[in-house]
Design an enzyme around this catalytic site. Structure first.
Site, PDB file in Angstrom:
ATOM      1  N   ARG A 159       0.867  -1.171   0.000  1.00  0.00           N
ATOM      2  CA  ARG A 159       0.000   0.000   0.000  1.00  0.00           C
ATOM      3  C   ARG A 159       0.910   1.229   0.000  1.00  0.00           C
ATOM      4  NH1 ARG A 159      -2.117  -3.541   3.937  1.00  0.00           N
ATOM      5  NH2 ARG A 159      -4.213  -4.312   3.441  1.00  0.00           N
ATOM      6  N   LYS A 182      -2.557  -2.996   7.777  1.00  0.00           N
ATOM      7  CA  LYS A 182      -3.779  -2.586   8.467  1.00  0.00           C
ATOM      8  C   LYS A 182      -4.019  -3.469   9.690  1.00  0.00           C
ATOM      9  CE  LYS A 182      -6.383  -0.635   4.590  1.00  0.00           C
ATOM     10  NZ  LYS A 182      -7.631  -0.731   3.796  1.00  0.00           N
ATOM     11  N   HIS A 250      -2.834   2.714  -6.080  1.00  0.00           N
ATOM     12  CA  HIS A 250      -3.407   1.489  -5.512  1.00  0.00           C
ATOM     13  C   HIS A 250      -3.647   0.441  -6.595  1.00  0.00           C
ATOM     14  CE1 HIS A 250      -4.882  -0.501  -1.973  1.00  0.00           C
ATOM     15  NE2 HIS A 250      -6.007  -0.855  -2.581  1.00  0.00           N
ATOM     16  N   ARG A 253      -0.886  -2.067  -6.803  1.00  0.00           N
ATOM     17  CA  ARG A 253      -0.986  -3.165  -5.821  1.00  0.00           C
ATOM     18  C   ARG A 253      -1.938  -4.244  -6.355  1.00  0.00           C
ATOM     19  NH1 ARG A 253      -1.206  -4.846  -0.256  1.00  0.00           N
ATOM     20  NH2 ARG A 253      -3.336  -5.172   0.481  1.00  0.00           N
ATOM     21  N   HIS A 276      -3.982  -9.456   3.552  1.00  0.00           N
ATOM     22  CA  HIS A 276      -5.434  -9.479   3.736  1.00  0.00           C
ATOM     23  C   HIS A 276      -5.778 -10.373   4.932  1.00  0.00           C
ATOM     24  CE1 HIS A 276      -6.317  -8.424  -0.751  1.00  0.00           C
ATOM     25  NE2 HIS A 276      -6.095  -7.361  -0.018  1.00  0.00           N
ATOM     26  N   TYR A 285      -9.713 -10.881  -6.683  1.00  0.00           N
ATOM     27  CA  TYR A 285      -8.812 -10.917  -7.819  1.00  0.00           C
ATOM     28  C   TYR A 285      -9.106 -12.099  -8.734  1.00  0.00           C
ATOM     29  CZ  TYR A 285      -6.279  -7.563  -5.019  1.00  0.00           C
ATOM     30  OH  TYR A 285      -5.948  -6.460  -4.288  1.00  0.00           O
TER      31      TYR A 285
END
Length: 304
Positions: A159, A182, A250, A253, A276, A285
């Site tokens: 990110r 995150k 982004h 990524r 994730h 994806y």
């Protein structure tokens, strides 16, 4: 107006989320705004500020009225779904703490927004973007800096906040980077030689002192690099290349993940590389890749 007792309960819930689940500062602020907005609506809806007991009397009709109120204010289905998630989390936590059951009220169905799939660049377009950023008619060290950042986004799947969060101690990139993403989730990301070379070019040309404890990527005056400057470099590159507005930092990524998947990468491994928390996020994806496979099938299959 929110009753003081409820306002304190909200802060307690947020503090617990920060401590136990590693909520970031941005997540805490978003949840605070979402739940406070709901509690303010509930007070007006019920004719005055109520304490914890008011949440204990929550009904499905109250939730539906809140959703209708938000939609009339122009709140998108996606944003409303996020707000409802925060409201459910807080009210469920409060009910458990105070001994009341709001399960039935929280069962009200929110709007279902259309799934937003990632929009990756084609492999050649991703490489062209990096080349275009590096060829910027600006200070050589600035062009090298921006090229190094976008190389990390595409080559490592970072990110933009993760790339700009690297410190000067990593000026010589190791073979594997430990990234904190995150929610404080850590992951290990292999470093490609191209990424190591791009960062080395930048550090060699940078006129400012890069300290071990300071940011790796610096602005013109030597302070931390503003992410908006990287976004602008991408905007200029995509305009020169004739790429769509979706070609953002982004998107690099997303491209990293999609191109790995297209080359036979394992979905679980890609999940780990992206950081994730849920495989369902990474599975977005697969829909992109399925679309690509269908296109190939329609062009190549003898009976298509």
């Amino acid at each position: 107006m929110i009753a003081p007792q409820l306002a304190q309960a909200l802060e307690d819930w947020l503090a617990q989320g920060r401590a136990r689940r590693g909520y970031s500062g941005k997540t805490v602020e978003a949840y605070r705004a979402d739940v406070a907005g709901f509690l303010t609506f509930l007070a007006a809806h019920n004719g005055g500020a109520e304490g914890v007991a008011g949440v204990g009397r929550l009904t499905v009709s109250d939730l539906r009225a809140f959703m209708a109120h938000e939609r009339t204010r122009g709140t998108s289905a996606r944003s409303l779904a996020r707000r409802l998630s925060a409201v459910r989390g807080f009210c469920g936590w409060l009910g458990e703490r105070e001994g009341f059951d709001v399960t039935a009220a929280l069962s009200a169905q929110g709007p279902r927004g259309k799934a937003r799939l990632p929009r990756p660049l084609a492999p050649q377009a991703a490489r062209d973007v990096i080349d275009a950023v590096e060829a910027e008619p600006s200070e050589p060290w600035v062009a090298a800096r921006d090229a190094a950042v976008v190389t990390l986004l595409y080559g490592l799947g970072l990110r933009i906040s993760e790339a700009l969060g690297l410190t000067g101690a990593l000026a010589e990139l190791p073979a594997v980077l430990r990234i904190t993403g995150k929610g404080g989730k850590e992951r290990l990301v292999p470093v490609l030689p191209a990424a190591r070379a791009a960062v080395a070019d930048y550090t060699r040309l940078c006129p400012h002192a890069i300290t071990k404890d300071g940011p790796l990527f610096l602005g013109l005056r030597g302070g931390p690099l503003n992410p908006r400057l990287v976004q602008r470099a991408m905007e200029r590159a995509r305009m020169r290349l004739g790429l769509p507005a979706t070609a953002t930092p982004h998107a690099l990524r997303h491209s990293f993940a999609t191109h790995l998947l297209a080359s036979g990468g394992d979905l679980r491994a890609i999940q780990e590389l992206l950081g994730h928390a849920s495989l369902s996020t990474t599975q977005g994806y697969t829909a992109v890749e399925a679309g690509h496979l269908l296109e190939v099938y329609e062009k190549a299959h003898p009976r298509a």
